[in-house]
Write a protein that holds these residues in place. Structure first.
Motif, PDB file in Angstrom:
ATOM      1  N   GLN A   1      -0.372  -4.823  -6.735  1.00  0.00           N
ATOM      2  CA  GLN A   1      -0.593  -6.130  -7.338  1.00  0.00           C
ATOM      3  C   GLN A   1      -0.361  -7.303  -6.386  1.00  0.00           C
ATOM      4  O   GLN A   1      -1.037  -8.328  -6.494  1.00  0.00           O
ATOM      5  CB  GLN A   1       0.315  -6.296  -8.564  1.00  0.00           C
ATOM      6  N   ASN A   2       0.609  -7.181  -5.473  1.00  0.00           N
ATOM      7  CA  ASN A   2       1.038  -8.363  -4.735  1.00  0.00           C
ATOM      8  C   ASN A   2       0.875  -8.322  -3.217  1.00  0.00           C
ATOM      9  O   ASN A   2       0.857  -9.368  -2.580  1.00  0.00           O
ATOM     10  CB  ASN A   2       2.511  -8.660  -5.050  1.00  0.00           C
TER      11      ASN A   2
ATOM     12  N   TYR B   1      13.782 -15.408 -13.464  1.00  0.00           N
ATOM     13  CA  TYR B   1      12.672 -14.961 -14.312  1.00  0.00           C
ATOM     14  C   TYR B   1      12.054 -13.701 -13.745  1.00  0.00           C
ATOM     15  O   TYR B   1      12.303 -13.315 -12.593  1.00  0.00           O
ATOM     16  CB  TYR B   1      11.639 -16.077 -14.466  1.00  0.00           C
ATOM     17  N   ASP B   2      11.283 -13.035 -14.592  1.00  0.00           N
ATOM     18  CA  ASP B   2      10.484 -11.892 -14.153  1.00  0.00           C
ATOM     19  C   ASP B   2       9.076 -12.401 -13.853  1.00  0.00           C
ATOM     20  O   ASP B   2       8.423 -12.955 -14.745  1.00  0.00           O
ATOM     21  CB  ASP B   2      10.407 -10.816 -15.237  1.00  0.00           C
ATOM     22  N   PRO B   3       8.586 -12.261 -12.615  1.00  0.00           N
ATOM     23  CA  PRO B   3       7.222 -12.706 -12.316  1.00  0.00           C
ATOM     24  C   PRO B   3       6.188 -11.941 -13.147  1.00  0.00           C
ATOM     25  O   PRO B   3       6.447 -10.818 -13.598  1.00  0.00           O
ATOM     26  CB  PRO B   3       7.066 -12.377 -10.825  1.00  0.00           C
ATOM     27  N   ARG B   4       5.055 -12.542 -13.327  1.00  0.00           N
ATOM     28  CA  ARG B   4       4.013 -11.896 -14.133  1.00  0.00           C
ATOM     29  C   ARG B   4       3.677 -10.514 -13.589  1.00  0.00           C
ATOM     30  O   ARG B   4       3.580 -10.280 -12.383  1.00  0.00           O
ATOM     31  CB  ARG B   4       2.756 -12.755 -14.204  1.00  0.00           C
TER      32      ARG B   4
ATOM     33  N   ALA C   1      -6.051  -6.798 -11.486  1.00  0.00           N
ATOM     34  CA  ALA C   1      -5.367  -5.768 -10.697  1.00  0.00           C
ATOM     35  C   ALA C   1      -4.464  -6.360  -9.624  1.00  0.00           C
ATOM     36  O   ALA C   1      -3.466  -5.747  -9.236  1.00  0.00           O
ATOM     37  CB  ALA C   1      -6.398  -4.849 -10.041  1.00  0.00           C
ATOM     38  N   GLU C   2      -4.808  -7.549  -9.110  1.00  0.00           N
ATOM     39  CA  GLU C   2      -4.023  -8.172  -8.048  1.00  0.00           C
ATOM     40  C   GLU C   2      -3.642  -9.583  -8.443  1.00  0.00           C
ATOM     41  O   GLU C   2      -4.248 -10.200  -9.323  1.00  0.00           O
ATOM     42  CB  GLU C   2      -4.800  -8.173  -6.730  1.00  0.00           C
ATOM     43  N   GLN C   3      -2.609 -10.097  -7.758  1.00  0.00           N
ATOM     44  CA  GLN C   3      -2.077 -11.412  -8.076  1.00  0.00           C
ATOM     45  C   GLN C   3      -1.960 -12.251  -6.815  1.00  0.00           C
ATOM     46  O   GLN C   3      -1.724 -11.711  -5.734  1.00  0.00           O
ATOM     47  CB  GLN C   3      -0.713 -11.266  -8.750  1.00  0.00           C
ATOM     48  N   LEU C   4      -2.099 -13.548  -6.980  1.00  0.00           N
ATOM     49  CA  LEU C   4      -2.069 -14.462  -5.849  1.00  0.00           C
ATOM     50  C   LEU C   4      -0.860 -15.389  -5.939  1.00  0.00           C
ATOM     51  O   LEU C   4      -0.403 -15.719  -7.044  1.00  0.00           O
ATOM     52  CB  LEU C   4      -3.346 -15.307  -5.819  1.00  0.00           C
ATOM     53  N   PRO C   5      -0.339 -15.851  -4.799  1.00  0.00           N
ATOM     54  CA  PRO C   5       0.774 -16.798  -4.831  1.00  0.00           C
ATOM     55  C   PRO C   5       0.473 -18.053  -5.635  1.00  0.00           C
ATOM     56  O   PRO C   5       1.373 -18.619  -6.265  1.00  0.00           O
ATOM     57  CB  PRO C   5       0.987 -17.115  -3.355  1.00  0.00           C
ATOM     58  N   GLU C   6      -0.778 -18.502  -5.637  1.00  0.00           N
ATOM     59  CA  GLU C   6      -1.120 -19.686  -6.418  1.00  0.00           C
ATOM     60  C   GLU C   6      -0.896 -19.455  -7.913  1.00  0.00           C
ATOM     61  O   GLU C   6      -0.484 -20.376  -8.634  1.00  0.00           O
ATOM     62  CB  GLU C   6      -2.575 -20.081  -6.165  1.00  0.00           C
ATOM     63  N   GLU C   7      -1.173 -18.218  -8.387  1.00  0.00           N
ATOM     64  CA  GLU C   7      -0.902 -17.895  -9.791  1.00  0.00           C
ATOM     65  C   GLU C   7       0.593 -17.924 -10.079  1.00  0.00           C
ATOM     66  O   GLU C   7       1.043 -18.481 -11.094  1.00  0.00           O
ATOM     67  CB  GLU C   7      -1.451 -16.513 -10.128  1.00  0.00           C
ATOM     68  N   HIS C   8       1.363 -17.293  -9.201  1.00  0.00           N
ATOM     69  CA  HIS C   8       2.810 -17.291  -9.378  1.00  0.00           C
ATOM     70  C   HIS C   8       3.366 -18.713  -9.314  1.00  0.00           C
ATOM     71  O   HIS C   8       4.286 -19.064 -10.065  1.00  0.00           O
ATOM     72  CB  HIS C   8       3.470 -16.440  -8.294  1.00  0.00           C
TER      73      HIS C   8
END
Length: 293
Positions: free
Chosen positions: A208-209, A62-65, A77-84
């Motif tokens: 973002q990551n 899959y393509d991550p968000r 603007a940023e993403q967290l491992p919990e979201e992924h």
């Protein structure tokens, strides 16, 4: 490769796209569950070669968000491992094919740690390949500061200078000293990177990551208690580098031995993104690890 089916999944804050190779109705019938191959922020394209060695399995990528075909809709603007991890949970539940076997590389390995800690019943075996969670390192304060500096450099000066630092940091052997900030700044031109700032600030890695991924603190108690069989791996050529050191520290905290895979951090690539590993040997090692379950 077998025929590809692409699905779209609406999740809070994003629209995810994931791919299925093989027949879901046959998954698990012969004792081989769905095999998920995930990275972050790398898209599904990075697993084309590795997936080609598992045509006897149902393979999901899959393509991550926020990258590739998976569009983020919440404006964050940023993403967290919990979201992924929650995205991975939703994909696995959408498959409706039972617990999966999960291979996660780099940021995908960090996201897999978060998934297994929260939902161990969804994953039968999890192979975490070089998760760069620097919270596990003895020199975590220095390593976290180095990663924050890459983020700040990107915000201040753009992709070229920040990516030059990223390459230098991730390929460095050994711990970071307290005096790391006094070291010479790498020249973007030396890595073939642009020296001019194009003004963009939407890079999925550098903005973002990077802070969420490297700053993630695994729940080791939950991981040790999980029903999931966890294998932590690092590339033979990666020894001493940040992600491999983090993998070794994670394995140690879990009380398991580090598994050594062929090649380097991107050892499964077969020319994707201009990078070459040892994909055939890598796939054989992964198959052996999965077969040991």
């Amino acid at each position: 490769m077998t025929e590809l089916e692409t699905r779209t999944l609406e999740v809070p804050g994003a629209t995810l796209q994931y791919d299925i190779r093989g027949e879901l109705k046959d998954a698990g019938a012969d004792g081989r569950p769905v095999l998920m191959l995930v990275g972050s922020p790398m898209t599904a394209d990075g697993f084309g070669t590795l997936g080609s060695y598992f045509t006897d399995r149902t393979v999901v990528t899959y393509d991550p968000r926020g990258v590739g075909r998976s569009v983020r809709t919440d404006g964050a603007a940023e993403q967290l491992p919990e979201e992924h991890a929650d995205d991975l949970r939703r994909v696995i539940e959408d498959l409706d094919a039972g617990p999966v076997e999960l291979f996660g590389s780099s940021g995908g390995a960090v996201n897999g740690l978060a998934l297994v800690a929260a939902h161990p019943g969804l994953v039968r075996t999890f192979v975490a390949h070089e998760p760069p969670t620097v919270q596990a390192l003895p020199d975590r304060e220095e390593a976290l500061a180095v990663c924050a500096d890459i983020y700040d450099t990107y915000q201040r000066s753009g992709m070229g200078p920040a990516m030059a630092k990223f390459i230098a940091v991730t390929s460095r052997k050994g711990p970071f000293p307290a005096s790391w900030a006094e070291e010479p700044t790498p020249d973007p031109a030396g890595f073939g990177l642009p020296t001019e700032d194009d003004g963009s600030r939407d890079d999925p890695l550098l903005r973002q990551n990077i802070r969420g991924c490297t700053g993630y603190r695994p729940d080791f108690d939950a991981l040790r208690a999980a029903s999931t069989r966890i294998v932590v791996a690092a590339g033979k050529e990666s020894e001493g580098e940040l992600a491999a050191r983090a993998a070794a520290s994670v394995a140690d905290r879990l009380g398991i031995a580090l598994t050594v895979f062929p090649s380097h951090h991107a050892g499964f690539l077969g020319g994707e993104f201009g990078q070459q590993g040892e994909p055939e040997a890598f796939a054989a090692a992964l198959r052996e690890v999965l077969s040991a379950d």
